[in-house]
Design a protein around this motif. Structure first.
Motif, short mmCIF file in Angstrom:
data_model
loop_
_atom_site.label_atom_id
_atom_site.label_comp_id
_atom_site.label_asym_id
_atom_site.label_seq_id
_atom_site.Cartn_x
_atom_site.Cartn_y
_atom_site.Cartn_z
N LYS A 100 0.89 -1.34 -0.06
CA LYS A 100 0.12 0.09 0.00
C LYS A 100 0.84 1.40 -0.10
O LYS A 100 0.49 2.17 -0.58
CB LYS A 100 -0.83 -0.06 1.20
N LEU A 153 -10.10 -0.16 7.99
CA LEU A 153 -8.99 -0.56 6.85
C LEU A 153 -7.91 -1.13 7.54
O LEU A 153 -6.88 -1.39 6.72
CB LEU A 153 -8.58 0.64 6.26
N ASN A 154 -7.82 -1.35 8.94
CA ASN A 154 -6.67 -1.76 9.51
C ASN A 154 -7.06 -2.73 10.54
O ASN A 154 -7.51 -2.50 11.67
CB ASN A 154 -5.65 -0.56 10.10
N GLY A 155 -6.51 -3.96 10.34
CA GLY A 155 -7.02 -5.25 10.99
C GLY A 155 -6.21 -5.02 12.53
O GLY A 155 -6.99 -5.47 13.51
N THR A 156 -5.00 -4.77 12.73
CA THR A 156 -4.24 -4.30 13.94
C THR A 156 -5.10 -3.79 14.85
O THR A 156 -5.37 -4.07 15.87
CB THR A 156 -2.90 -4.03 13.86
N TYR A 183 -0.42 -9.67 11.85
CA TYR A 183 -1.27 -8.62 11.30
C TYR A 183 -0.59 -7.30 11.19
O TYR A 183 -0.60 -6.54 10.50
CB TYR A 183 -2.52 -8.57 12.35
N ALA A 184 0.49 -7.06 12.36
CA ALA A 184 0.63 -5.69 12.39
C ALA A 184 1.86 -5.46 11.29
O ALA A 184 2.66 -6.44 10.94
CB ALA A 184 1.53 -5.45 13.73
N GLU A 185 2.31 -4.11 11.10
CA GLU A 185 3.32 -3.72 10.10
C GLU A 185 4.70 -3.93 11.05
O GLU A 185 4.58 -4.10 12.28
CB GLU A 185 3.13 -2.54 9.93
N ASP A 191 0.57 1.22 12.08
CA ASP A 191 -1.21 0.61 12.55
C ASP A 191 -1.56 1.50 13.45
O ASP A 191 -2.62 2.24 12.76
CB ASP A 191 -0.70 -0.80 13.16
N ASP A 196 -1.19 3.40 8.08
CA ASP A 196 -1.36 2.40 7.31
C ASP A 196 -2.85 2.52 6.50
O ASP A 196 -3.02 2.48 5.30
CB ASP A 196 -1.31 1.13 8.20
N LYS A 200 -4.52 3.43 2.84
CA LYS A 200 -5.30 2.80 2.21
C LYS A 200 -6.61 3.50 1.74
O LYS A 200 -7.41 3.15 0.50
CB LYS A 200 -6.11 1.54 2.87
N GLY A 295 -8.90 -8.55 7.03
CA GLY A 295 -8.24 -7.32 6.50
C GLY A 295 -6.38 -7.64 6.66
O GLY A 295 -5.82 -6.70 6.07
N ALA A 296 -6.27 -8.48 7.28
CA ALA A 296 -4.62 -8.75 7.50
C ALA A 296 -4.26 -10.21 7.76
O ALA A 296 -5.21 -11.08 7.86
CB ALA A 296 -4.18 -7.88 8.61
N1 HSE Z 1 -0.77 -3.95 9.35
C1 HSE Z 1 -1.94 -4.00 8.24
C2 HSE Z 1 -3.29 -4.27 9.16
C3 HSE Z 1 -1.65 -5.29 7.53
O1 HSE Z 1 -3.17 -4.45 10.35
O2 HSE Z 1 -4.22 -4.20 8.60
C4 HSE Z 1 -2.57 -5.32 6.42
O3 HSE Z 1 -2.57 -4.28 5.43
#
Ligand code: HSE
Length: 399
Positions: A100, A153-156, A183-185, A191, A196, A200, A295-296
């Motif tokens: 992204k 838009l962010n799973g974390t 999940y995390a960057e 995040d 992030d 998106k 989402g992740a």
């Molecule tokens: N770190 C991002 C999230 C991974 O938690 O959504 C998916 O882009």
């Protein structure tokens, strides 16, 4: 046989190889010929992993191999991904990416190169992990003028907020679990500070408008200041706190932001919990539609990347039109953005009413302060009135 190369053997890259192995029969059938991972590029060694046999450390091996028709870029970060992707497209190879940062920063330029070279630059996994959202925006919602995109838009961060809400867990321990689950960057600041989600919503908004929305222009707030008190007030209001990426298209003006909102229990995104993402879109003729899923995570994200590989393989010498020009969109000033605001204050009710008139008060056991929700008002008006109070915290709402 269609040969592909995978750049990066991290969480998503290893997922891509795994998905192609698990579902090779159905994938090959859908493509019409065999998809073969000819190379994986990574600086590291993976002793004991079969990938070692196709591992390369020099990108030029891939770039200069005319048998490689599709490059999968899942390294993350803008550099060197940008250089690699640009040179692959210029060499007439299609590129599929989950990156992204790369798409938000260089999407318009890379799409233009793909078009010129009659190949494809596909990025379904860059937003919403495994949720189909880019392709629907490009291909299914083309009859509509989009009036709103609002997404978790962010799973974390959704995972963290859900655990804080449902289990009373503390921020740091839940973040650690999200990192362990992949999940995390790499830098979780991306995040939790909303960066992030900002990339998106910039991508989705650019696609909705067919023009460049610079992510740097998008007002972005994260969730690091959300405490148990805000979570309890949101519950008392019958809702919950969600980090939303939001774009509203109103009379030619686009308002874009990423921020934590209190949303009502009846909001379409209210039931989107844990690592799940949800993207709510309103079109002027369709009305409301919603996209939901993981989402992740390794395999959901890899699922979207491999679906792009299938699409690229089916369109080896045909560019799939994606309208995203480099012409820049000037976003509406946040001072004109309207919503209802939730406020915690040390001021008295009389002072609140002197500043805001009629408000909806809300109380939480054990908290000795005044909390209220304003009428719908422009952010500039809200900020001016809020200066008259001793504000502890304020949140936008989507009531
Ligand atoms: N770190 C991002 C999230 C991974 O938690 O959504 C998916 O882009």
């Amino acid at each position: 046989m269609i040969n592909i190369a995978v750049l990066g053997y991290g969480t998503v890259g290893s997922g891509v190889v795994e998905v192609i192995n698990i579902n090779h029969e159905s994938i090959n059938k859908r493509v019409g010929e065999e998809v073969n991972v000819k190379y994986v590029l990574d600086l590291r060694e993976f002793p004991g992993d079969p990938v070692q046999e196709i591992l390369v450390h020099d990108y030029n091996v891939i770039l200069n191999d005319p048998e490689v028709k599709i490059v999968v870029e899942v390294m993350g970060g803008v550099n060197p991904a940008y250089t690699f992707v640009k040179s692959a497209l210029e060499a007439g190879k299609s590129v599929c990416t989950s990156n992204k940062e790369l798409v938000a920063a260089h999407g318009a330029e890379l799409l233009a190169i793909a078009k010129e070279k009659n190949v494809n630059f596909l990025f379904e996994a860059s937003v919403g992990g495994g949720i189909p959202i880019i392709r629907p925006l490009n291909q299914s919602l083309t009859a509509d003028e989009i009036t709103e995109i609002t997404g978790i838009l962010n799973g974390t961060t959704n995972y963290i907020l859900s655990k804080m809400t449902d289990e009373g867990s503390d921020f740091d321990s839940v973040l650690k679990i999200a990192q362990e689950k992949g999940y995390a960057e790499r830098n979780p600041e991306a995040d939790v500070e909303g960066y992030d989600a900002c990339r998106k919503i910039a991508i989705l908004t650019s696609l909705a408008l067919g023009k460049q929305v610079d992510y740097q222009d998008i007002h972005t707030e994260g969730i690091t200041k959300i405490t148990d008190a805000e979570i309890k007030y949101a519950k008392a209001l019958g809702g919950s706190i969600k980090l939303l990426g939001m774009s509203k298209f109103e009379n030619g003006t686009t308002y874009s932001m990423v921020a934590p909102f209190i949303i009502g229990g009846d909001h379409p995104l209210a039931t989107v919990s844990g690592v799940f993402n949800g993207i709510f879109i309103n079109g002027n003729v369709l009305g409301d539609t919603m996209f939901y899923g993981r989402g992740a995570g390794k395999l959901p994200t890899a699922s979207a990347v491999v679906a792009d590989v299938v699409d690229a393989a089916r369109h080896l010498d045909t560019n799939i039109m994606t309208i995203w020009d480099s012409e820049k969109v000037t976003l509406g000033d946040m001072s004109s953005f309207e919503c209802r605001y939730f406020v915690r204050t040390n001021s008295k009710e009389a002072e609140v009413e002197a500043a805001f008139g009629d408000v909806q008060y809300v109380t939480v056991d054990g908290l000795n302060e005044v909390a209220f929700v304003t009428e719908k008002m422009a952010e500039g008006d809200f900020e001016a009135k809020a200066k008259e109070l001793d504000v502890i915290y304020r949140l936008r709402t989507a009531f």
